[in-house]
Design a protein around this motif. Sequence first.
Motif, PDB file in Angstrom:
ATOM      1  N   GLY A 150       0.823  -1.198   0.000  1.00  7.84           N
ATOM      2  CA  GLY A 150       0.000   0.000   0.000  1.00  7.84           C
ATOM      3  C   GLY A 150       0.858   1.249   0.000  1.00  7.84           C
ATOM      4  O   GLY A 150       2.083   1.200  -0.157  1.00  7.84           O
ATOM      5  N   THR A 151       0.220   2.396   0.217  1.00 10.09           N
ATOM      6  CA  THR A 151       0.944   3.663   0.086  1.00 10.09           C
ATOM      7  C   THR A 151       2.025   3.827   1.150  1.00 10.09           C
ATOM      8  O   THR A 151       3.055   4.456   0.897  1.00 10.09           O
ATOM      9  CB  THR A 151      -0.028   4.849   0.151  1.00 10.09           C
ATOM     10  OG1 THR A 151      -0.834   4.740   1.335  1.00 10.09           O
ATOM     11  CG2 THR A 151      -0.931   4.877  -1.067  1.00 10.09           C
ATOM     12  N   ALA A 180       0.681  11.945  -5.175  1.00  5.48           N
ATOM     13  CA  ALA A 180       0.374  12.888  -4.105  1.00  5.48           C
ATOM     14  C   ALA A 180       0.124  12.163  -2.790  1.00  5.48           C
ATOM     15  O   ALA A 180       0.547  12.617  -1.716  1.00  5.48           O
ATOM     16  CB  ALA A 180      -0.846  13.712  -4.479  1.00  5.48           C
ATOM     17  N   ILE A 181      -0.569  11.026  -2.854  1.00  8.19           N
ATOM     18  CA  ILE A 181      -0.856  10.268  -1.635  1.00  8.19           C
ATOM     19  C   ILE A 181       0.434   9.674  -1.071  1.00  8.19           C
ATOM     20  O   ILE A 181       0.701   9.746   0.137  1.00  8.19           O
ATOM     21  CB  ILE A 181      -1.904   9.180  -1.923  1.00  8.19           C
ATOM     22  CG1 ILE A 181      -3.210   9.825  -2.401  1.00  8.19           C
ATOM     23  CG2 ILE A 181      -2.157   8.324  -0.687  1.00  8.19           C
ATOM     24  CD1 ILE A 181      -4.248   8.844  -2.901  1.00  8.19           C
ATOM     25  N   VAL A 182       1.253   9.088  -1.948  1.00  5.25           N
ATOM     26  CA  VAL A 182       2.549   8.567  -1.504  1.00  5.25           C
ATOM     27  C   VAL A 182       3.420   9.708  -0.980  1.00  5.25           C
ATOM     28  O   VAL A 182       4.115   9.570   0.038  1.00  5.25           O
ATOM     29  CB  VAL A 182       3.248   7.823  -2.650  1.00  5.25           C
ATOM     30  CG1 VAL A 182       4.687   7.492  -2.294  1.00  5.25           C
ATOM     31  CG2 VAL A 182       2.480   6.551  -3.006  1.00  5.25           C
ATOM     32  N   GLY A 183       3.375  10.861  -1.650  1.00  7.89           N
ATOM     33  CA  GLY A 183       4.149  12.008  -1.193  1.00  7.89           C
ATOM     34  C   GLY A 183       3.722  12.484   0.185  1.00  7.89           C
ATOM     35  O   GLY A 183       4.555  12.865   1.014  1.00  7.89           O
ATOM     36  N   SER A 184       2.413  12.477   0.446  1.00 10.25           N
ATOM     37  CA  SER A 184       1.925  12.832   1.775  1.00 10.25           C
ATOM     38  C   SER A 184       2.473  11.875   2.826  1.00 10.25           C
ATOM     39  O   SER A 184       2.892  12.291   3.919  1.00 10.25           O
ATOM     40  CB  SER A 184       0.395  12.809   1.811  1.00 10.25           C
ATOM     41  OG  SER A 184      -0.162  13.891   1.119  1.00 10.25           O
ATOM     42  N   TYR A 303      -4.739   0.345  -5.634  1.00  6.16           N
ATOM     43  CA  TYR A 303      -6.055   0.616  -5.059  1.00  6.16           C
ATOM     44  C   TYR A 303      -6.421  -0.470  -4.048  1.00  6.16           C
ATOM     45  O   TYR A 303      -6.910  -0.180  -2.945  1.00  6.16           O
ATOM     46  CB  TYR A 303      -7.113   0.686  -6.159  1.00  6.16           C
ATOM     47  CG  TYR A 303      -7.016   1.893  -7.044  1.00  6.16           C
ATOM     48  CD1 TYR A 303      -7.837   3.001  -6.848  1.00  6.16           C
ATOM     49  CD2 TYR A 303      -6.109   1.947  -8.103  1.00  6.16           C
ATOM     50  CE1 TYR A 303      -7.759   4.120  -7.660  1.00  6.16           C
ATOM     51  CE2 TYR A 303      -6.019   3.057  -8.921  1.00  6.16           C
ATOM     52  CZ  TYR A 303      -6.842   4.147  -8.692  1.00  6.16           C
ATOM     53  OH  TYR A 303      -6.757   5.253  -9.491  1.00  6.16           O
ATOM     54  N   TYR A 304      -6.216  -1.708  -4.431  1.00  9.01           N
ATOM     55  CA  TYR A 304      -6.549  -2.846  -3.579  1.00  9.01           C
ATOM     56  C   TYR A 304      -5.720  -2.817  -2.291  1.00  9.01           C
ATOM     57  O   TYR A 304      -6.263  -2.936  -1.186  1.00  9.01           O
ATOM     58  CB  TYR A 304      -6.288  -4.131  -4.367  1.00  9.01           C
ATOM     59  CG  TYR A 304      -6.624  -5.414  -3.657  1.00  9.01           C
ATOM     60  CD1 TYR A 304      -7.866  -6.006  -3.818  1.00  9.01           C
ATOM     61  CD2 TYR A 304      -5.680  -6.049  -2.844  1.00  9.01           C
ATOM     62  CE1 TYR A 304      -8.180  -7.199  -3.181  1.00  9.01           C
ATOM     63  CE2 TYR A 304      -5.979  -7.235  -2.205  1.00  9.01           C
ATOM     64  CZ  TYR A 304      -7.228  -7.807  -2.373  1.00  9.01           C
ATOM     65  OH  TYR A 304      -7.530  -8.981  -1.738  1.00  9.01           O
ATOM     66  N   GLU A 305      -4.419  -2.655  -2.426  1.00  7.11           N
ATOM     67  CA  GLU A 305      -3.543  -2.692  -1.268  1.00  7.11           C
ATOM     68  C   GLU A 305      -3.756  -1.489  -0.352  1.00  7.11           C
ATOM     69  O   GLU A 305      -3.687  -1.616   0.882  1.00  7.11           O
ATOM     70  CB  GLU A 305      -2.082  -2.744  -1.708  1.00  7.11           C
ATOM     71  CG  GLU A 305      -1.682  -4.030  -2.406  1.00  7.11           C
ATOM     72  CD  GLU A 305      -1.580  -5.222  -1.453  1.00  7.11           C
ATOM     73  OE1 GLU A 305      -1.913  -5.061  -0.255  1.00  7.11           O
ATOM     74  OE2 GLU A 305      -1.157  -6.294  -1.901  1.00  7.11           O
ATOM     75  N   SER A 306      -4.028  -0.340  -0.930  1.00  9.60           N
ATOM     76  CA  SER A 306      -4.218   0.847  -0.103  1.00  9.60           C
ATOM     77  C   SER A 306      -5.550   0.814   0.637  1.00  9.60           C
ATOM     78  O   SER A 306      -5.681   1.429   1.702  1.00  9.60           O
ATOM     79  CB  SER A 306      -4.095   2.108  -0.960  1.00  9.60           C
ATOM     80  OG  SER A 306      -2.759   2.214  -1.442  1.00  9.60           O
ATOM     81  N   ARG A 307      -6.524   0.102   0.093  1.00  9.08           N
ATOM     82  CA  ARG A 307      -7.768  -0.113   0.841  1.00  9.08           C
ATOM     83  C   ARG A 307      -7.498  -0.916   2.108  1.00  9.08           C
ATOM     84  O   ARG A 307      -8.149  -0.709   3.142  1.00  9.08           O
ATOM     85  CB  ARG A 307      -8.780  -0.842  -0.047  1.00  9.08           C
ATOM     86  CG  ARG A 307     -10.086  -1.204   0.648  1.00  9.08           C
ATOM     87  CD  ARG A 307     -11.071  -1.828  -0.331  1.00  9.08           C
ATOM     88  NE  ARG A 307     -10.586  -3.067  -0.925  1.00  9.08           N
ATOM     89  CZ  ARG A 307     -10.712  -4.269  -0.360  1.00  9.08           C
ATOM     90  NH1 ARG A 307     -11.277  -4.395   0.833  1.00  9.08           N
ATOM     91  NH2 ARG A 307     -10.254  -5.343  -0.975  1.00  9.08           N
ATOM     92  N   LEU A 308      -6.531  -1.827   2.043  1.00  7.24           N
ATOM     93  CA  LEU A 308      -6.207  -2.681   3.180  1.00  7.24           C
ATOM     94  C   LEU A 308      -5.121  -2.100   4.083  1.00  7.24           C
ATOM     95  O   LEU A 308      -4.894  -2.612   5.176  1.00  7.24           O
ATOM     96  CB  LEU A 308      -5.742  -4.054   2.669  1.00  7.24           C
ATOM     97  CG  LEU A 308      -6.740  -4.797   1.766  1.00  7.24           C
ATOM     98  CD1 LEU A 308      -6.122  -6.096   1.267  1.00  7.24           C
ATOM     99  CD2 LEU A 308      -8.051  -5.069   2.494  1.00  7.24           C
TER     100      LEU A 308
END
Length: 379
Positions: A150-151, A180-184, A303-308
């Motif tokens: 995930g992220t 942007a999400i990874v950067g955050s 998407y799948y991994e970041s949901r988890l």
Amino acid sequence: MAEASHLSAPIRVPDADLDDLRRRLHETRWPEPLPAAPWEAGVDLPTLRELCRVWADEYDWRTHEGRLNALDPVLVPVDGVELHVFRAWSGRPRAIPLLLTHGWPGSVAEFRYVIEPLVDPVPGRPAFDLVMPSLPGFGFGGKPAEPGWGTTRIADALHTLMTEELGYDRYGVAGGDWGAIVGSRLAQRHADAVIGFHTNLPLLSNHRRAWWENDPTERERAALDRWNAMDATGRAYAQLQATKPQSLGVGQTDSPAGLAAWILEKFHAWSDGGLEVFAVDDLLTNLMFYWAPRAAASSAMIYYESRLDPDGRAHPIPEVPTGVAAYPGEINAISRRWAEEHYRIAHYSEPPRGGHFAALEQPAIYAADVAEFFGALPR
């Protein structure tokens, strides 16, 4: 820089694969047009058919492959995945190391027109040394073979890339979409190393009810209307990719027209001006990052991994200075006061043009905004 373990990794798509691509495009089994206005029920079929014709009969991948290979691509093993990393050096002693990150359905190809103005800027602007990795599972790099990417894990891997592998003590981060999400996450977890974080898609909590009730400006009302419209008709793709990426990926890996339909619909809907703002060759080069390495399913896994990911949707305010560019065509429209709820804003701009793919849509505006933000930060 500690690069002993880095392998030169130019892109080399076999001739047989290019022949197969052309055959598949020529033999596409097209559906009948649906009785709906263009783009309302998905991709516009005549537009897609013409683009696929160009892809099969006119597009010269070798030209773009050579241009990408001039960016010194290397494979860098980090946490069990070989990151495919493109670089562009300024050669200037005070150049700012900048990690430039893409998202879905984009790729490193999005940065084509911002590389030169960032690496070799006009007088008065800072110069940058650019590090542009394909995210794990995207493009021609490694695909994770185990769950958990995930992220948060991606952010940690990119921090390792910049510090342990490339030898930077401090670096900047810029990106949109998943970048942007990874950067955050990078700014939250590695604030001691991140000079600043620039984004055109800030990660905001869903406080829309409060925003509606807090005397919204005219711009904010328009932004809220855009959020609501996206919720109504524009976010089903994310739910599919977050839950059933394997099923979706089979068709996209087998059919280049199917892959193009899925991705081009987003480029049309999320840009400021539709497909007309992009050169056809740029759209097709981006598609090749998904088609040639069979990356449709593996890229959707973010998407799948970041949901988890238990921390993937956390919103702690990063300690590092943040620059936000609020482009008018961005899918999640924002205002400064909304962004200030989530970031330590050091720079905020509202460019006159541009959308979700800002670096490709408006490269001059994008490069100038990135340079203005980082140029004002202490290093």
